[in-house]
Write an enzyme that holds these catalytic residues in place. Structure first.
Site, PDB file in Angstrom:
ATOM      1  N   TYR A   1      51.447  34.338  -2.687  1.00  3.27           N
ATOM      2  CA  TYR A   1      52.796  34.571  -2.169  1.00  3.27           C
ATOM      3  C   TYR A   1      53.453  35.584  -3.106  1.00  3.27           C
ATOM      4  O   TYR A   1      53.506  35.340  -4.326  1.00  3.27           O
ATOM      5  CB  TYR A   1      53.614  33.281  -2.186  1.00  3.27           C
TER       6      TYR A   1
ATOM      7  N   TYR B   1      55.413  21.271  -1.269  1.00  6.74           N
ATOM      8  CA  TYR B   1      54.515  22.248  -0.643  1.00  6.74           C
ATOM      9  C   TYR B   1      53.268  21.560  -0.088  1.00  6.74           C
ATOM     10  O   TYR B   1      52.792  21.901   0.992  1.00  6.74           O
ATOM     11  CB  TYR B   1      54.127  23.299  -1.693  1.00  6.74           C
TER      12      TYR B   1
ATOM     13  N   PRO C   1      58.014  30.173   8.773  1.00  8.44           N
ATOM     14  CA  PRO C   1      56.617  29.848   8.439  1.00  8.44           C
ATOM     15  C   PRO C   1      56.260  29.843   6.948  1.00  8.44           C
ATOM     16  O   PRO C   1      55.175  29.395   6.588  1.00  8.44           O
ATOM     17  CB  PRO C   1      55.828  30.937   9.162  1.00  8.44           C
TER      18      PRO C   1
ATOM     19  N   LYS D   1      54.828  24.755   7.227  1.00  5.79           N
ATOM     20  CA  LYS D   1      55.155  23.368   7.595  1.00  5.79           C
ATOM     21  C   LYS D   1      55.134  23.089   9.101  1.00  5.79           C
ATOM     22  O   LYS D   1      55.130  21.925   9.505  1.00  5.79           O
ATOM     23  CB  LYS D   1      56.559  23.005   7.081  1.00  5.79           C
TER      24      LYS D   1
ATOM     25  N   HIS E   1      42.095  23.915  -1.198  1.00  3.15           N
ATOM     26  CA  HIS E   1      42.812  24.743  -2.175  1.00  3.15           C
ATOM     27  C   HIS E   1      43.493  23.848  -3.199  1.00  3.15           C
ATOM     28  O   HIS E   1      44.259  22.967  -2.832  1.00  3.15           O
ATOM     29  CB  HIS E   1      43.869  25.600  -1.465  1.00  3.15           C
TER      30      HIS E   1
HETATM   31  P1  FAD Z   1      52.862  24.373  20.412  1.00  2.00           P
HETATM   32  O1  FAD Z   1      51.675  24.693  19.586  1.00  2.00           O
HETATM   33  O2  FAD Z   1      53.837  25.456  20.701  1.00  2.00           O
HETATM   34  O3  FAD Z   1      52.337  23.741  21.759  1.00  2.00           O
HETATM   35  C1  FAD Z   1      53.159  23.564  22.886  1.00  2.00           C
HETATM   36  C2  FAD Z   1      52.325  23.690  24.122  1.00  2.00           C
HETATM   37  O4  FAD Z   1      53.122  23.414  25.263  1.00  2.00           O
HETATM   38  C3  FAD Z   1      51.769  25.098  24.317  1.00  2.00           C
HETATM   39  O5  FAD Z   1      50.388  25.034  24.539  1.00  2.00           O
HETATM   40  C4  FAD Z   1      52.532  25.645  25.513  1.00  2.00           C
HETATM   41  O6  FAD Z   1      51.749  26.547  26.275  1.00  2.00           O
HETATM   42  C5  FAD Z   1      52.824  24.364  26.271  1.00  2.00           C
HETATM   43  N1  FAD Z   1      53.976  24.436  27.182  1.00  2.00           N
HETATM   44  C6  FAD Z   1      55.149  25.078  27.003  1.00  2.00           C
HETATM   45  N2  FAD Z   1      55.954  24.891  28.054  1.00  2.00           N
HETATM   46  C7  FAD Z   1      55.286  24.094  28.921  1.00  2.00           C
HETATM   47  C8  FAD Z   1      55.593  23.554  30.187  1.00  2.00           C
HETATM   48  N3  FAD Z   1      56.764  23.775  30.774  1.00  2.00           N
HETATM   49  N4  FAD Z   1      54.663  22.783  30.791  1.00  2.00           N
HETATM   50  C9  FAD Z   1      53.462  22.534  30.203  1.00  2.00           C
HETATM   51  N5  FAD Z   1      53.130  23.021  28.998  1.00  2.00           N
HETATM   52  C10 FAD Z   1      54.020  23.802  28.366  1.00  2.00           C
HETATM   53  N6  FAD Z   1      53.178  27.425  11.401  1.00  2.00           N
HETATM   54  C11 FAD Z   1      52.676  27.461  10.189  1.00  2.00           C
HETATM   55  O7  FAD Z   1      52.682  26.420   9.547  1.00  2.00           O
HETATM   56  N7  FAD Z   1      52.139  28.627   9.675  1.00  2.00           N
HETATM   57  C12 FAD Z   1      52.092  29.794  10.409  1.00  2.00           C
HETATM   58  O8  FAD Z   1      51.602  30.815   9.951  1.00  2.00           O
HETATM   59  C13 FAD Z   1      52.634  29.789  11.703  1.00  2.00           C
HETATM   60  N8  FAD Z   1      52.616  30.893  12.494  1.00  2.00           N
HETATM   61  C14 FAD Z   1      53.179  30.825  13.753  1.00  2.00           C
HETATM   62  C15 FAD Z   1      53.202  31.952  14.580  1.00  2.00           C
HETATM   63  C16 FAD Z   1      53.796  31.890  15.862  1.00  2.00           C
HETATM   64  C17 FAD Z   1      53.808  33.140  16.738  1.00  2.00           C
HETATM   65  C18 FAD Z   1      54.367  30.683  16.319  1.00  2.00           C
HETATM   66  C19 FAD Z   1      55.021  30.618  17.692  1.00  2.00           C
HETATM   67  C20 FAD Z   1      54.308  29.565  15.508  1.00  2.00           C
HETATM   68  C21 FAD Z   1      53.735  29.617  14.229  1.00  2.00           C
HETATM   69  N9  FAD Z   1      53.682  28.503  13.396  1.00  2.00           N
HETATM   70  C22 FAD Z   1      53.163  28.549  12.155  1.00  2.00           C
HETATM   71  C23 FAD Z   1      54.176  27.232  13.802  1.00  2.00           C
HETATM   72  C24 FAD Z   1      53.050  26.332  14.307  1.00  2.00           C
HETATM   73  O9  FAD Z   1      52.033  27.065  14.881  1.00  2.00           O
HETATM   74  C25 FAD Z   1      53.713  25.360  15.253  1.00  2.00           C
HETATM   75  O10 FAD Z   1      54.645  24.606  14.496  1.00  2.00           O
HETATM   76  C26 FAD Z   1      52.749  24.429  15.986  1.00  2.00           C
HETATM   77  O11 FAD Z   1      52.015  25.130  16.944  1.00  2.00           O
HETATM   78  C27 FAD Z   1      53.519  23.297  16.666  1.00  2.00           C
HETATM   79  O12 FAD Z   1      52.689  22.582  17.529  1.00  2.00           O
HETATM   80  P2  FAD Z   1      53.244  21.949  18.871  1.00  2.00           P
HETATM   81  O13 FAD Z   1      52.101  21.247  19.470  1.00  2.00           O
HETATM   82  O14 FAD Z   1      54.498  21.212  18.596  1.00  2.00           O
HETATM   83  O15 FAD Z   1      53.714  23.186  19.747  1.00  2.00           O
HETATM   84  C1  DHB Z   2      49.212  30.717   6.343  1.00  2.00           C
HETATM   85  C2  DHB Z   2      50.507  30.856   6.795  1.00  2.00           C
HETATM   86  C3  DHB Z   2      51.557  30.416   6.008  1.00  2.00           C
HETATM   87  O1  DHB Z   2      52.820  30.527   6.426  1.00  2.00           O
HETATM   88  C4  DHB Z   2      51.325  29.857   4.765  1.00  2.00           C
HETATM   89  O2  DHB Z   2      52.379  29.470   4.000  1.00  2.00           O
HETATM   90  C5  DHB Z   2      50.035  29.703   4.331  1.00  2.00           C
HETATM   91  C6  DHB Z   2      48.976  30.137   5.119  1.00  2.00           C
HETATM   92  C7  DHB Z   2      48.091  31.209   7.171  1.00  2.00           C
HETATM   93  O3  DHB Z   2      48.333  31.622   8.312  1.00  2.00           O
HETATM   94  O4  DHB Z   2      46.949  31.220   6.684  1.00  2.00           O
END
Ligand code: FAD
Ligand code: DHB
Length: 398
Positions: A204, A387, A296, A300, A74
């Site tokens: 947006y 961004y 979200p 980031k 993009h």
């Molecule tokens: P996670 O992806 O949360 O991974 C952590 C892992 O640890 C999971 O698999 C979990 O099952 C595991 N775990 C937890 N506790 C334990 C334990 N006790 N023992 C073993 N394993 C465990 N970010 C965006 O940028 N855009 C979005 O649109 C967006 N939408 C989101 C929607 C939701 C519902 C959520 C919750 C988050 C969203 N995010 C979004 C944020 C983004 O997805 C996260 O920042 C990202 O997943 C972070 O990665 P991580 O590996 O740190 O954590």
């Molecule tokens: C998506 C989510 C976001 O929060 C964003 O800023 C851009 C894209 C997505 O899920 O595609």
């Protein structure tokens, strides 16, 4: 059963999986423990947008091949408010920066496939995960495997990549940490719809009825978000109400209406800003959502998790290759600088676009801010620099 490894990683989200992969490429043994099953981890619907530095690190990890084939590059996005639309040309403004639409589910699948190839251990469906002796030289993680059998892993270091609800952050004594939290008076209702996106780019939209956003997962599937009340429920939103609200909020002069289609998935995501400091204690290091949450809006969360891993992997690899712990010891300090920049931008972008009912003065200020942004090349350039993602601080080692 007892076993040994160099780094015990808790959590198989993007942070834990990428860390494990980068360590393996530098010959460092690691074990990943994950609470959920593999199918759940691979299909958990979350983020969509990758920054260029994230793509660079996934490339360095040797897991960027499908991303380059299937991800959508993009160069700009649309900002809608007051019934008008402005395209913001990220490439033209910053001279470099673009973003890549490639869902988190695919990033996770690619990292798991790479781990399958190297055969590094990963245990799914573990329970009772307990980090111990993190202040000593040889910390331990106790857990039960999917069959309920008790295990104990001794490691040099523990990486807490277990997300916001994990067990690692609480393992650091509360008296040594400081947490920062901001809640918002709204949440995001997200849908996945079997309907072709109306544009190749993200939209947006700020509206007096609330924020909305247009994204996509393929040429046929749209990903759409609506601002809702924090205590709203999925049951309150039938398909007709969702489409009516999206069309109202997204509408702008001369732009096509959204394509409607069957809704495949609905979810509500709470919005919060959260940081814990420091990110490390003894031999335990937190990365990703375990240490911080952003709303979200600016996409980031995933990118910030990868940015942490860039610094943490640099620290661990420098230690094992050269016996030098200085990068690892400085992990928290260095990673937090970028975390706070991303927190600041995520909050600013959230407050720029969402609507808080009853705050008429703020609504006028918001309009003035939006007008000021699209009227100023300098303001749009600064916006796009944030961004599209600030550079990562960690070095790539191979
Ligand atoms: P996670 O992806 O949360 O991974 C952590 C892992 O640890 C999971 O698999 C979990 O099952 C595991 N775990 C937890 N506790 C334990 C334990 N006790 N023992 C073993 N394993 C465990 N970010 C965006 O940028 N855009 C979005 O649109 C967006 N939408 C989101 C929607 C939701 C519902 C959520 C919750 C988050 C969203 N995010 C979004 C944020 C983004 O997805 C996260 O920042 C990202 O997943 C972070 O990665 P991580 O590996 O740190 O954590
Ligand atoms: C998506 C989510 C976001 O929060 C964003 O800023 C851009 C894209 C997505 O899920 O595609």
């Amino acid at each position: 059963m007892k076993s040994d490894t160099q780094v015990a990683i808790i959590g198989a989200g993007p942070a834990g999986l990428l860390l494990g992969r980068l360590l393996r490429l530098s010959g460092i043994d690691n074990v990943i423990l994950e609470a959920r099953d593999r199918h759940y981890v691979e299909n958990r619907l979350r983020a969509g947008l990758l920054e260029q530095p994230t793509v660079d690190l996934l490339d360095a990890a040797g897991t960027g091949e499908r991303l380059h084939r299937e991800g959508k590059f993009h160069e700009g996005f649309e900002l809608r408010f007051g019934g008008r639309s402005t395209r913001i040309d990220m490439r033209e403004l910053t001279g470099r920066a673009i973003t890549i639409l490639y869902p988190q589910t695919e990033v996770v699948k690619d990292l798991l496939a790479a781990r399958d190839k190297t055969g590094d251990p990963i245990a799914f469906e573990v329970s009772d995960v307990t980090p111990e002796d993190i202040e000593g030289d040889r910390p331990t993680v106790r857990y039960r495997d999917a069959a309920g059998v008790a295990h104990e892993i001794r490691a040099d270091f523990i990486a807490g990549c277990d997300g916001f609800h994990g067990v690692c952050r609480p393992a650091i004594p509360a008296s040594l940490t400081k947490t920062f939290l901001r809640d918002y008076p709204f949440a995001w209702f997200g849908i996945l719809a079997d309907a072709p996106p109306i544009s190749d780019e993200l939209i947006y939209a700020h509206h007096i009825r609330g924020f909305s956003m247009h994204s996509m997962r393929s040429d046929k599937v749209s990903r759409l978000y609506l601002q809702v009340a924090p205590d709203d429920t999925i049951e309150n939103w039938n398909d007709e109400r969702i489409w009516t609200e999206l069309q109202l909020r997204m509408g702008s002069e001369g732009s096509p209406r959204l394509n409607e289609g069957p809704i495949l998935h609905k979810s509500i995501t709470p919005m919060r800003s959260f940081v814990t400091e420091p990110l490390q204690h003894g031999r335990l290091f937190l990365a990703g959502d375990a240490a911080h949450i952003v709303p979200p809006t600016a996409a980031k969360g995933l990118n910030l998790a990868v940015a942490d891993v860039s610094v943490l992997s640099d620290g661990l690899i420098t230690f094992y290759k050269h016996g030098d712990r200085s990068v690892l010891d400085g992990y928290s300090h260095l990673a937090l600088q970028r975390i706070w920049r991303a927190q600041e931008f995520s909050r600013a972008m959230t407050e720029l676009l969402h609507h808080v009912p009853g705050q008429e003065f703020d609504e006028r200020l918001q309009r003035a801010r939006l007008e000021g942004l699209v009227a100023s090349r300098a303001a749009m350039t600064t916006f796009c620099e944030n961004y599209t993602g600030l550079p990562f601080a960690g070095r790539i080692h191979h």
